[in-house]
Design an enzyme around this catalytic site. Structure first.
Site, PDB file in Angstrom:
ATOM      1  N   ASP A  29      32.120  29.010  41.282  1.00 58.31           N
ATOM      2  CA  ASP A  29      31.080  29.593  40.862  1.00 58.31           C
ATOM      3  C   ASP A  29      31.663  28.812  39.445  1.00 58.31           C
ATOM      4  O   ASP A  29      32.254  27.708  39.210  1.00 58.31           O
ATOM      5  CB  ASP A  29      32.522  31.221  40.232  1.00 58.31           C
ATOM      6  CG  ASP A  29      31.482  31.944  39.816  1.00 58.31           C
ATOM      7  OD1 ASP A  29      30.867  31.322  38.726  1.00 58.31           O
ATOM      8  OD2 ASP A  29      32.084  33.372  40.206  1.00 58.31           O
ATOM      9  N   ASP A  48      22.500  31.716  38.960  1.00 58.63           N
ATOM     10  CA  ASP A  48      22.980  33.345  38.397  1.00 58.63           C
ATOM     11  C   ASP A  48      22.854  33.289  36.795  1.00 58.63           C
ATOM     12  O   ASP A  48      22.201  32.728  35.780  1.00 58.63           O
ATOM     13  CB  ASP A  48      24.977  33.272  38.514  1.00 58.63           C
ATOM     14  CG  ASP A  48      25.290  34.739  37.694  1.00 58.63           C
ATOM     15  OD1 ASP A  48      24.545  35.674  38.560  1.00 58.63           O
ATOM     16  OD2 ASP A  48      25.665  34.547  37.463  1.00 58.63           O
ATOM     17  N   ARG A 108      19.834  35.489  41.884  1.00 54.55           N
ATOM     18  CA  ARG A 108      19.952  36.864  40.466  1.00 54.55           C
ATOM     19  C   ARG A 108      19.441  37.186  40.685  1.00 54.55           C
ATOM     20  O   ARG A 108      18.881  38.804  41.137  1.00 54.55           O
ATOM     21  CB  ARG A 108      21.443  37.073  40.394  1.00 54.55           C
ATOM     22  CG  ARG A 108      21.694  38.452  39.619  1.00 54.55           C
ATOM     23  CD  ARG A 108      23.378  38.200  39.262  1.00 54.55           C
ATOM     24  NE  ARG A 108      23.178  38.611  37.695  1.00 54.55           N
ATOM     25  CZ  ARG A 108      24.167  38.456  36.664  1.00 54.55           C
ATOM     26  NH1 ARG A 108      25.204  38.768  36.872  1.00 54.55           N
ATOM     27  NH2 ARG A 108      23.563  38.722  35.279  1.00 54.55           N
ATOM     28  N   ASP A 111      26.559  41.965  41.094  1.00 56.05           N
ATOM     29  CA  ASP A 111      27.604  42.715  41.012  1.00 56.05           C
ATOM     30  C   ASP A 111      27.561  43.757  41.646  1.00 56.05           C
ATOM     31  O   ASP A 111      27.305  44.756  41.018  1.00 56.05           O
ATOM     32  CB  ASP A 111      28.142  42.496  39.554  1.00 56.05           C
ATOM     33  CG  ASP A 111      27.456  41.034  39.170  1.00 56.05           C
ATOM     34  OD1 ASP A 111      27.846  40.025  39.733  1.00 56.05           O
ATOM     35  OD2 ASP A 111      28.317  40.618  37.920  1.00 56.05           O
ATOM     36  N   HIS A 139      32.685  37.714  48.199  1.00 58.74           N
ATOM     37  CA  HIS A 139      32.709  37.376  47.443  1.00 58.74           C
ATOM     38  C   HIS A 139      33.374  38.493  45.629  1.00 58.74           C
ATOM     39  O   HIS A 139      32.911  39.532  46.152  1.00 58.74           O
ATOM     40  CB  HIS A 139      31.281  37.281  46.243  1.00 58.74           C
ATOM     41  CG  HIS A 139      31.467  36.408  44.952  1.00 58.74           C
ATOM     42  ND1 HIS A 139      31.721  35.573  44.261  1.00 58.74           N
ATOM     43  CD2 HIS A 139      30.724  36.506  43.718  1.00 58.74           C
ATOM     44  CE1 HIS A 139      31.964  35.283  42.779  1.00 58.74           C
ATOM     45  NE2 HIS A 139      30.957  36.252  43.007  1.00 58.74           N
TER      46      HIS A 139
HETATM   47  C1  GLC Z   1      28.442  37.024  37.586  1.00 57.85           C
HETATM   48  C2  GLC Z   1      27.629  36.950  39.087  1.00 57.85           C
HETATM   49  C3  GLC Z   1      28.846  36.964  39.965  1.00 57.85           C
HETATM   50  C4  GLC Z   1      29.548  35.711  38.812  1.00 57.85           C
HETATM   51  C5  GLC Z   1      30.111  35.757  37.693  1.00 57.85           C
HETATM   52  C6  GLC Z   1      31.014  34.501  37.291  1.00 57.85           C
HETATM   53  O1  GLC Z   1      29.038  38.036  36.983  1.00 57.85           O
HETATM   54  O2  GLC Z   1      26.566  38.222  39.105  1.00 57.85           O
HETATM   55  O3  GLC Z   1      28.447  36.953  41.604  1.00 57.85           O
HETATM   56  O4  GLC Z   1      30.803  35.167  39.183  1.00 57.85           O
HETATM   57  O5  GLC Z   1      29.094  36.052  36.770  1.00 57.85           O
HETATM   58  O6  GLC Z   1      29.839  32.952  37.247  1.00 57.85           O
END
Ligand code: GLC
Length: 791
Positions: free
Chosen positions: A306, A418, A474, A490, A548
């Site tokens: 991430d 994302d 996303r 999310d 996740h």
């Molecule tokens: C967004 C994404 C999530 C990720 C976060 C930090 O909220 O949807 O999956 O962990 O950003 O990158």
């Protein structure tokens, strides 16, 4: 965009009659509407009313050829276009009212004078069977049937845009905009695609007779609309309404895929279990998680990185202290030795920092989104002041692709896109324009994620055109499945979101987005052991399977829970690995024919009583999955469609149609359809990765007399299969008198010859040649008898 208000027909102007303007066009005052048949029974009505609406802003190509053509015949004021069993009738004297028919039977029609405009907005009013379910609409909350509600199509950043109700299962819109509805009239199915990428809405069943709900019913209807109407509105550009032929649901879904595309066959590793979390703070920590998974005997397709890996959230960088090159290379190599790959997040936002080369380069080349006056648009995302590539420009996509190719070369196998809704933080988005300030925000807002995925795919192709890409996004729009997989963003660690993940992914799948799944365990807030276990038991058979969670939540890797929980989760993951050859085959079928990997029951069993069933699903045609979704309940009811089903938990046959109540335990609740042939990895050792040269066919026969299955195998990595580098085996089975005879033959010989013969397992047969097994599936001794199938 205000999520609780919708365009009101009362405020639109509806021309009452149109004059012919050429063979297939009709004009009324400020604009025109054309009729365009597309091959194979599709028809398109293309409206350009209101101000300056000639442009079609969609980047999604319609993949079925179409051409304006004169009407096939006339009947009174009606102009009729026919293609085989399908026809579209249009009446210009009645304001371009229309009917879409199959063999003479009207499936969907319009209100009188259905096309309206208000400045650049356009609207069309449909009449349809108000009781018939509405499926599709891409990624939406709630139950499978979307009828009787109003929906927006505007890619949102759910947690911030719905900050007061994101924990419910009723917010709208979400991250994905696919204004495609699938419905039926009687038992004939059809689809309607609103082919327009700008902010739009679909209001289903506005009805003056049901005026009690002041928030939706009868909202702003015209006095002449006495019957329920469905209202489709777009913000600007051509309103292209594409009628998609059926007549079965399967036909519609395949036609949707023909029209908007399919996902190419993914690399095999991407179909495994994925481990992710926001908060893995160093290369060493990622390697440790991978090691702990291995110690817990959990096979893992990929470890995910991430935003924490970046240097100050600068895209395409690594933090020099937490991810220094040497340490990174060592950790990546260790992870890879176990057969696990690496996926990294890539957000579109670029830190606006004069000293940083990536920013300067993008700005100096004019590749960034700009305000209407030509300033570089600035938002607020992870890096602080953030600017955004303008992916509507081919040169920006190509520039991005070069950067992606370089990033892949650092040892990355897959890319996770994302914040591409696009998220701009507290900065108002409407100032973010596209195409060198010439196109307003709305033209590309919903397509931003799609175009980012295209640029990313271009990057994979630049790096190695023969390598199968893996891109997860996303945000997406119509046709994005051609470029990427989509996860549902999310979600929340609660039962409502576990339950909702089934209808959400089913509707995405019906819209062509076959490679999809939720964050298993839930993203926001702490999960519980019971919820994580339940979610793994359900999620293990979704097309995409990733654990996740958000930064700051409790650790969510399976080994952080009790030995029992770990054991149950491991077994769920092993079931997925056992079924990997079957899942791979389903992805191949999707790529070839557009069949979804995950299906609602009534796609295979077209019975009305199954239309409400959305707490179960089918993986392919024959694997029925009925997970336990309520953490506290001790049992669940399973709807079994007609025919015999083999319960893998009980190793017994159950006859449908029936409702069966099953007590809860920690095993997956899976039923296999009579007559199914399912390829599985032989044995129960999937660590570090399953041995796909060792595959067995499992035959489930009760009353079925025969079955055929085609098994595809290739290298699982490259695109060489596109040039014929694969083997295809045809398995035939015939059953009679409690015996099944099966044979396998090579029908396409394009890949390494198989050294290990296939095994065959026969389940659930009485009599000679097979036994009913008692061992819990699929571990230990397998139920049934086996033999080797000589190729
Ligand atoms: C967004 C994404 C999530 C990720 C976060 C930090 O909220 O949807 O999956 O962990 O950003 O990158």
């Amino acid at each position: 965009m205000f999520p609780y208000s919708f365009p009101a027909p009362a405020n639109f102007t509806f021309p009452g009659s149109y004059a012919p303007a050429g063979d297939a066009s009709f004009r009324a005052g400020p604009g025109s509407i054309s009729v365009i048949p597309h091959e194979g029974g599709f028809f398109r009505l293309s409206a350009a009313l209101g101000r300056d609406n000639d442009e079609q802003y969609s980047a999604a190509e319609l993949l079925v050829a179409g051409q304006a053509a004169p009407a096939t015949s006339r009947f009174g004021d009606w102009h009729i276009w026919e293609q085989g069993d399908w026809c579209l009738e249009v009446n210009p004297a009645d304001g371009m009212s229309f009917v879409f028919r199959h063999r003479g039977v009207g499936l969907v029609s319009s209100a009188p004078a259905p096309f309206g405009y208000s400045a650049r907005r356009q609207m069309v009013l449909l009449r349809r069977d108000p009781q018939a379910p509405i499926l599709g609409l891409g990624e939406k909350t709630g139950r499978l049937d979307k009828n009787n509600r109003s929906w927006h199509f505007w890619n949102a950043n759910v947690i911030s845009d719905h900050r007061f109700n994101y924990q419910t299962d009723a917010y709208d819109p979400t991250y994905v905009s696919i204004p495609l509805m699938i419905s039926r009239s009687g038992d004939r199915w059809f689809g309607i695609l609103l082919h327009n990428p700008t902010p739009s809405s679909i209001q289903l069943n506005l009805d003056t007779r049901n005026a009690t709900d002041k928030f939706s019913a009868c909202h702003g209807m015209r006095p002449e609309d006495k019957e329920p109407i469905s209202v489709l509105t777009v913000e600007q550009g051509r309103l292209d309404l594409v009628f998609i032929p059926g007549p079965t649901l399967r036909d519609v879904v395949r036609n949707v895929a023909r029209l908007t595309g399919t996902h190419e066959l993914p690399p095999l590793w991407a179909l495994g279990y994925h481990q992710c979390r926001w908060g893995y703070s160093s290369a060493g920590e990622i390697a440790t998680v991978a090691r702990r998974l291995a110690d817990a005997r959990i096979p893992c397709g990929a470890m995910w990185m991430d935003i924490d890996y970046m240097d100050g959230f600068r895209v395409f960088t690594y933090d020099p202290e937490r991810f220094p090159k040497e340490e990174r290379d060592r950790c990546f190599a260790e992870i890879r030795r176990r057969g696990t790959r690496l996926v990294s997040i890539i957000d579109p936002g670029i830190k606006a920092e004069e000293e940083w080369e990536v920013y300067r380069d993008a700005r100096d080349r004019g590749l960034l989104c700009q305000t209407p006056e030509g300033k570089v648009y600035t938002g607020q995302v992870w890096p602080g002041r953030t600017v955004f590539p303008d992916y509507s420009l081919p040169e920006a996509r190509s520039w991005w692709a070069d950067r992606i190719a370089a990033h892949l070369a650092t040892g990355i196998d897959g890319i996770w896109n994302d914040m591409n809704d696009p998220s701009t933080g507290v900065s108002e988005q409407s100032e973010m324009w596209f195409h060198h300030s010439t196109l307003s925000h709305g033209t590309y807002h919903n397509q931003y994620g799609d175009l980012m995925a295209r640029a990313t795919l271009e990057g994979f192709e630049k790096a190695d055109p023969n390598r199968r890409p893996f891109i997860l996004t996303r945000s997406a729009s119509t046709g994005s499945q051609r470029f990427c997989a989509v996860w549902t963003g999310d979600n929340v660690s609660n039962e409502a979101h576990l339950r909702m993940s089934i209808p959400m992914c089913l509707n995405l799948s019906l819209c062509g987005v076959s490679f999809t799944g939720p964050d298993v365990g839930g993203f926001m807030h702490d999960t519980t052991e019971e919820l994580l276990v339940a979610w793994n038991l359900a999620g293990a058979l979704f097309p995409f399977f990733r654990n996740h969670t958000c930064s700051g939540t409790r650790p969510q890797e399976p080994y952080n829970f009790s030995a029992d929980a770990l054991d149950t989760i491991r077994r769920a993951i092993n079931v997925r690995y056992k079924l990997l050859p079957a899942i791979y085959q389903l992805f191949r079928d999707h790529a070839l024919h557009g069949d979804p990997v995950m299906r609602p029951l009534f796609l295979e069993f077209p019975e009305e009583y199954l239309e409400g069933v959305d707490s179960q699903f089918l993986l392919g045609p024959s694997i029925l999955v009925a997970p336990f979704l309520d953490v506290d309940s001790r049992e669940r009811t399973v709807v079994l469609p007609s025919g015999w089903w083999y319960s893998l938990r009980e190793a017994t046959w159950v006859k449908g149609p029936d409702l069966v109540t099953v007590p809860r335990d920690n095993r997956m609740n899976i039923y296999i359809r009579d007559g199914a042939i399912i390829p599985m990895v032989e044995g129960a050792d999937f660590f570090p990765q399953p041995d796909l040269s060792n595959v067995a066919f499992h035959f489930f026969f009760r009353e079925a007399a025969e079955a055929t299955f085609v098994y595809h195998e290739d290298d699982g990595e490259t695109r060489a299969h596109r040039d014929g580098a694969f083997n295809e085996w045809r398995v035939d089975a015939k059953a009679a008198g409690g015996r099944v005879e099966a044979s396998v033959r090579l029908v396409h010989n394009g890949w390494t010859p198989r050294k290990t013969p296939f095994k065959a397992w026969f389940h659930g047969l009485d009599g000679v040649g097979a036994r009913e097994g008692l061992a819990p599936w699929p571990f230990g001794a397998l139920p049934g008898s086996w033999s080797e199938l000589a190729p």
